[in-house]
Motif scaffolding. Sequence first.
Motif, PDB file in Angstrom:
ATOM      1  N   ARG A 384       0.826  -1.197   0.000  1.00  0.00           N
ATOM      2  CA  ARG A 384       0.000   0.000   0.000  1.00  0.00           C
ATOM      3  C   ARG A 384       0.865   1.253   0.000  1.00  0.00           C
ATOM      4  N   SER A 385       0.320   2.305  -0.598  1.00  0.00           N
ATOM      5  CA  SER A 385       1.052   3.568  -0.662  1.00  0.00           C
ATOM      6  C   SER A 385       1.313   4.093   0.744  1.00  0.00           C
ATOM      7  N   SER A 386       2.551   4.521   0.977  1.00  0.00           N
ATOM      8  CA  SER A 386       2.947   5.053   2.283  1.00  0.00           C
ATOM      9  C   SER A 386       4.018   6.114   2.067  1.00  0.00           C
ATOM     10  N   PRO A 387       3.989   7.203   2.857  1.00  0.00           N
ATOM     11  CA  PRO A 387       5.030   8.235   2.707  1.00  0.00           C
ATOM     12  C   PRO A 387       6.432   7.693   2.955  1.00  0.00           C
ATOM     13  N   ALA A 388       6.532   6.614   3.742  1.00  0.00           N
ATOM     14  CA  ALA A 388       7.856   6.070   4.072  1.00  0.00           C
ATOM     15  C   ALA A 388       8.400   5.147   2.999  1.00  0.00           C
ATOM     16  N   VAL A 389       7.535   4.681   2.083  1.00  0.00           N
ATOM     17  CA  VAL A 389       7.938   3.699   1.071  1.00  0.00           C
ATOM     18  C   VAL A 389       8.062   4.384  -0.282  1.00  0.00           C
ATOM     19  N   SER A 390       9.205   4.215  -0.917  1.00  0.00           N
ATOM     20  CA  SER A 390       9.439   4.742  -2.266  1.00  0.00           C
ATOM     21  C   SER A 390       9.291   3.601  -3.261  1.00  0.00           C
ATOM     22  N   ALA A 391       8.363   3.737  -4.190  1.00  0.00           N
ATOM     23  CA  ALA A 391       8.106   2.676  -5.169  1.00  0.00           C
ATOM     24  C   ALA A 391       9.075   2.788  -6.332  1.00  0.00           C
ATOM     25  N   VAL A 392       9.531   1.636  -6.824  1.00  0.00           N
ATOM     26  CA  VAL A 392      10.325   1.573  -8.054  1.00  0.00           C
ATOM     27  C   VAL A 392       9.436   1.119  -9.208  1.00  0.00           C
ATOM     28  N   GLN A 393       8.647   0.069  -8.973  1.00  0.00           N
ATOM     29  CA  GLN A 393       7.628  -0.369  -9.922  1.00  0.00           C
ATOM     30  C   GLN A 393       6.298  -0.386  -9.183  1.00  0.00           C
ATOM     31  N   GLU A 394       5.226   0.099  -9.824  1.00  0.00           N
ATOM     32  CA  GLU A 394       3.917   0.130  -9.191  1.00  0.00           C
ATOM     33  C   GLU A 394       2.831  -0.143 -10.212  1.00  0.00           C
ATOM     34  N   ASP A 395       1.666  -0.571  -9.724  1.00  0.00           N
ATOM     35  CA  ASP A 395       0.557  -0.865 -10.629  1.00  0.00           C
ATOM     36  C   ASP A 395      -0.240   0.404 -10.919  1.00  0.00           C
ATOM     37  N   THR A 396      -1.324   0.249 -11.648  1.00  0.00           N
ATOM     38  CA  THR A 396      -2.112   1.426 -12.048  1.00  0.00           C
ATOM     39  C   THR A 396      -2.797   2.102 -10.871  1.00  0.00           C
ATOM     40  N   ASP A 397      -2.922   1.397  -9.743  1.00  0.00           N
ATOM     41  CA  ASP A 397      -3.506   1.980  -8.534  1.00  0.00           C
ATOM     42  C   ASP A 397      -2.438   2.557  -7.621  1.00  0.00           C
TER      43      ASP A 397
END
Length: 585
Positions: A384-397
Amino acid sequence: MNGDQIIFNSFFPLWLVTAVAVVLTLFFIWKEIQRKQHYLAIRIIAQLIITITLVVLIIRPSVKREKTIGAALLLTKNYNKRIADSLVEKYGMRVIRSSDADAYPKAKSITSWHSLQEDAKDIRFVVGEGVPISALEEYDLHFDYIKNKLPEGITQITPSSLKKNQLNFIRGRVNHTQASSLQLISPAGIEDSITLKNSGTTEFALRTLPKQAGRFLYKLNLTADGKILESNTLPVEVIEEQKLNILFLQQFPTFETRYLKNYLEDHGHSITLRYQVSKNVYHYEYGNRDKQLLPKLTTTVLDALDVLFITPEAINDLSQSEIQSLESAVRHGLGMILLISKPVKNIQRFLPYELTAVTTDTIALSSDQWKNKITFSAAPWRMRSSPAVSAVQEDTDHRALSGYFYQGAGVTAFQLLSETYRLMLDGKKTAYASVWSPLIEHASRKKPQPFRLRITSLFPYAPDEPVHFEVIAAADAPALYYDSIRIPLKENVTIHQLWHGTVWADQAGWHQFSAPDSSRFNFYVTDKSEWNALRVSNQVGRNRLCTAKDSGAVSNIAEYEPLSPLLFFLLFIAASGTLWLVAKL
């Protein structure tokens, strides 16, 4: 002694200067009368002039003058005459224009921006491309800026270092008035190009895959109907990949880790792969390093690593002391990447953020790293989206499939995609690198940097214009050299060990900052004939930040202006010369 219309700035009391002047005048006149020479009247007048000029030079008088402020309109290059006429008619302002602006009736022309000082306080409106950034920094200007249309060309770009053997992007914005194309050209040829339809402002991302490290000069060409509208030199510095010491821990070998190990080994990284054969019996594979046995994870072993790839199953097989050593190592800088390919339990200790279950074990991803969508196998979870987590690959949501988060000085990363080796089987090596390289780069142990430098001036940098920079240094008095010449630094008054400095490049080309610890920072100074649209865009942006302190109404103030000492000095020389000449006749 002060008066209403005149004041004196004498080092000595005015009465003393006056008394001495009167006595000396009478004495010199008496001496002239005693002489039996011609032209007595001329000699007396000359003596009076000498005395008066000397008195004026000593007492330094200033005369009160009325001055109109808040009444200046500054016209700069490519200003709109209709707007200028409207402002002059409404506010009755006097007009100043820069030397490169078109002529305007009764406008005062300034030969250079350095001569703006006497009118700086009067300026309340600026029309055209605006005041250069260097002049804004020199004077404390407050005005309302009437925005100008941007010229055709590249209006935004931020050069950054490129990484060798990785797909890199040159991103920016271009303003075009017609259908055109933008090309990125390296020394090897055309790297990428895009077609710009119709007119407007378009953001672009041009791809390049450099194979060699070093400093290079690319070209960005904007063309239309076979004609080059703008051609700019883009400095590019390609940096070597950091060679990492990497350990894989898993219960059994997989195609995924096999291909990933080979990929990292081909890029020069030091690899150790350990998987379990039976209880307390392990099999090892190596790449670019000598053999080593790692039956247990200790602090010494973990401190020597840059990245640890580990599966949740392997974590569950660790002893309590090994888990504690691993947690401590991550907090002190180790990068750990969790390879999650199927549902597992008991990993909340290392992955404290919520995972959302999904009903599918595949995902189709699109990216600017590859042209068409690619379908991947994936664990049936999403982060789930979180300010502490930086995504490298993510889905359309916008739920993360791979990403990272900080734990102390280290990083914990996760990879929910699996069977990515199929990209290599399909010959999609660039897409495979795009899946793994950013994740490994963000997770790897960061080397200590006792000296960091950042240029704060906007690109492009031009000859004979200031280039501002800031330095963060561990030393209390860092030594910095610019093209082998030591330069002074000024420490920030509020932030300890933050220093500021400015240099002026004398010519276009590559320049270098260097520090005694062998740190190097290269930057490129472009010719003033290039990047015209970008310079104007930067200039317009900075001018828009300026705001007038008042409404621009006309007002009068009284100022005391010193009388020019040059005039009285010349009169003194002339009178002295007259006395000498008369004596010869």
